[in-house]
Design an enzyme around this catalytic site. Sequence first.
Site, PDB file in Angstrom:
ATOM      1  N   ALA A  19       0.802  -1.223   0.000  1.00  0.00           N
ATOM      2  CA  ALA A  19       0.000   0.000   0.000  1.00  0.00           C
ATOM      3  C   ALA A  19       0.833   1.271   0.000  1.00  0.00           C
ATOM      4  CB  ALA A  19      -0.934   0.006   1.216  1.00  0.00           C
ATOM      5  N   ARG A  24       9.949   7.071  -4.061  1.00  0.00           N
ATOM      6  CA  ARG A  24      11.306   7.140  -4.622  1.00  0.00           C
ATOM      7  C   ARG A  24      11.399   6.567  -6.037  1.00  0.00           C
ATOM      8  NH1 ARG A  24      14.066   4.604   0.611  1.00  0.00           N
ATOM      9  NH2 ARG A  24      11.890   4.019   0.968  1.00  0.00           N
TER      10      ARG A  24
HETATM   11  C1  UD1 Z   1      10.721  -1.778   6.174  1.00  0.00           C
HETATM   12  C2  UD1 Z   1      11.062  -2.163   7.622  1.00  0.00           C
HETATM   13  C3  UD1 Z   1      12.576  -2.283   7.738  1.00  0.00           C
HETATM   14  C4  UD1 Z   1      13.096  -3.285   6.750  1.00  0.00           C
HETATM   15  C5  UD1 Z   1      12.643  -2.951   5.331  1.00  0.00           C
HETATM   16  C6  UD1 Z   1      12.981  -4.081   4.415  1.00  0.00           C
HETATM   17  C7  UD1 Z   1       9.369  -1.203   9.076  1.00  0.00           C
HETATM   18  C8  UD1 Z   1       9.044  -0.132  10.048  1.00  0.00           C
HETATM   19  N1  UD1 Z   1      10.566  -1.178   8.529  1.00  0.00           N
HETATM   20  O1  UD1 Z   1      11.296  -0.500   5.935  1.00  0.00           O
HETATM   21  O2  UD1 Z   1      12.912  -2.684   9.069  1.00  0.00           O
HETATM   22  O3  UD1 Z   1      14.510  -3.335   6.811  1.00  0.00           O
HETATM   23  O4  UD1 Z   1      11.223  -2.763   5.290  1.00  0.00           O
HETATM   24  O5  UD1 Z   1      12.735  -3.723   3.072  1.00  0.00           O
HETATM   25  O6  UD1 Z   1       8.547  -2.070   8.838  1.00  0.00           O
HETATM   26  N2  UD1 Z   1       3.630  -0.364   3.266  1.00  0.00           N
HETATM   27  C9  UD1 Z   1       2.249  -0.347   3.334  1.00  0.00           C
HETATM   28  N3  UD1 Z   1       1.648   0.621   4.072  1.00  0.00           N
HETATM   29  C10 UD1 Z   1       2.338   1.540   4.768  1.00  0.00           C
HETATM   30  C11 UD1 Z   1       3.752   1.513   4.697  1.00  0.00           C
HETATM   31  C12 UD1 Z   1       4.359   0.549   3.940  1.00  0.00           C
HETATM   32  O7  UD1 Z   1       1.585  -1.175   2.713  1.00  0.00           O
HETATM   33  O8  UD1 Z   1       1.703   2.360   5.440  1.00  0.00           O
HETATM   34  C13 UD1 Z   1       4.260  -1.405   2.445  1.00  0.00           C
HETATM   35  C14 UD1 Z   1       5.057  -0.827   1.302  1.00  0.00           C
HETATM   36  O9  UD1 Z   1       4.259  -0.721   0.161  1.00  0.00           O
HETATM   37  C15 UD1 Z   1       6.167  -1.869   1.118  1.00  0.00           C
HETATM   38  C16 UD1 Z   1       6.343  -2.432   2.531  1.00  0.00           C
HETATM   39  O10 UD1 Z   1       5.164  -2.107   3.242  1.00  0.00           O
HETATM   40  O11 UD1 Z   1       5.753  -2.910   0.277  1.00  0.00           O
HETATM   41  C17 UD1 Z   1       7.567  -1.852   3.227  1.00  0.00           C
HETATM   42  O12 UD1 Z   1       7.396  -0.453   3.330  1.00  0.00           O
HETATM   43  P1  UD1 Z   1       8.615   0.548   3.109  1.00  0.00           P
HETATM   44  O13 UD1 Z   1       8.101   1.925   3.295  1.00  0.00           O
HETATM   45  O14 UD1 Z   1       9.327   0.236   1.869  1.00  0.00           O
HETATM   46  O15 UD1 Z   1       9.486   0.152   4.389  1.00  0.00           O
HETATM   47  P2  UD1 Z   1      11.011   0.376   4.580  1.00  0.00           P
HETATM   48  O16 UD1 Z   1      11.279   1.779   4.953  1.00  0.00           O
HETATM   49  O17 UD1 Z   1      11.752  -0.190   3.443  1.00  0.00           O
END
Ligand code: UD1
Length: 492
Positions: A19, A24
């Site tokens: 979601a 980026r």
């Molecule tokens: C997250 C992890 C981090 C890990 C990394 C691995 C957390 C707080 N951090 O960070 O520890 O090393 O992934 O790649 O979990 N997403 C949603 N809804 C949201 C936010 C994110 O669905 O509100 C989904 C994104 O689409 C993505 C995934 O969750 O598929 C990870 O989110 P992202 O924002 O990329 O997390 P990272 O900062 O990479």
Amino acid sequence: MTHQQSPTEAVAAVVIMAAGAGTRMKSATPKVLHKLAGQTMISLAVDTADALSPQHLVVVVGHEREQVTAHLAEIAPHATIAVQEQALGTGDAVRSGLSVLGEVSGEVVVTSGDNPLLAGETLVELVSRHRNERNAVTVLTARVPDPTGYGRVVRDHDQVVRIVEQADASADELQIAEINSGVYAFDAEALRTGIAALGTANAAGELYLTDVIAHARSAGGRVGAHLLEDWVQAEGVNDRVQLARLNAELNRRILNRWMLDGVTVIDPATTWVHAGVDLAPDVTLLPGTSLEGATSVASGATIGPDTTLIDVEVGENATVTRTHAELAVIAAAATVGPFSYLRPGTELGERGKIGAFVETKKAVIGAGTKVPHLTYCGDAELGEGVNIGAGTIFANYDGVAKYTTTVGDHSFVGSDSVLVAPVQIGDGAYVAAGSTITGPVGPGELAVARGQQRNIAGWVFRKRAGTKTEAAAKAAIEAAEQGRQAGEDNQQ
Ligand code: UD1
Ligand code: CA
């Protein structure tokens, strides 16, 4: 965490988080719809999740959810869609995912839609460790060359104490090389209560899924880690630099598999093979080849260099050189190229030939038939053993509609002919070079449709007097005259 399950029992659910905004990527296309090896990241994530045969597969969508949902309806009709209204963090994403499930017990596996190289076997190993160690949470971790941006894994021996995000980490914690892949196995109950307890007191002001770990430990649960040797599987795609790198790595893995199965790849660095392609042993791929979609290549065939085949079927021992082809069939021992363009609906028969600077479209070309040079062949049916001369044009379009041309078995079309469709040329017929054919040609007939040749004697001497052309003509005529006289003298 006392429930006991046999290793073969299915996990309750896999929740794929997809979601996030993917800011980026700087793209109008949602991040999870970007492709590697011809497949979207979300479809790769679904395939990986399916390796566990979960009782429920949930995909959490939010940003650009209409596009993502429409795509999921096509590629994963078995998935349940959960909507996260606002991207409040990974903890909130999983909360949204659980809300569509009702009461579940057993394990919930959480993955990300942006983690394209994660293998199904890895999830199976993760779940089996989770069960063996009777963990409340098991985190998939890896030691990557550059941990910048990832959550770091703070350990106490073989247990995980907590995961700290880059922005929240102390200088010491930033030195930790072991990262959180963002993939976990949770006890469903520990996950539910942990998410209910999440807060936003962190650098991002988000609900971090990773904070469930501390909660599970304080409730007396064990949190383990499954450390991935193959760390590339843990890598996420946040921008297009990572997309390109992981796409190249996925391609390298696909090519390695084909090479071990008997395919020769001369230059893996410039050869691209999509995940859905099928290759037989003893296929040879030359540099600059891209095989896409549902392309299949049979044994002994050689493709390339510099060839792109999209949804093309290539038969045994065929050769396809410097060619662009889409939705075409190339039969056994046929040859295509160099510099050929095969558009949808092209079917080349066994031992047939489509040669240099030939474009074909909706063209069914019989066995042994040759279209060797400089031809447009559209909306055509050619029998067996036909020869189409250089520069022949199948004029299939009158500006309004398209029409078909048929050419019968073993017929011969002379160079530079135009076949104005609709038109039929029978079996065993000839078309004289340079003809414009507008009506049917019967079996055994020769059609000549061009101006009669007419030579005007002395024209150059009258109209081009004093030129090098005239001098050349004069010299040639004099030489011929002298030759004739010498011949007469010899006979006397
Ligand atoms: C997250 C992890 C981090 C890990 C990394 C691995 C957390 C707080 N951090 O960070 O520890 O090393 O992934 O790649 O979990 N997403 C949603 N809804 C949201 C936010 C994110 O669905 O509100 C989904 C994104 O689409 C993505 C995934 O969750 O598929 C990870 O989110 P992202 O924002 O990329 O997390 P990272 O900062 O990479
Ligand atoms: Ca990420």
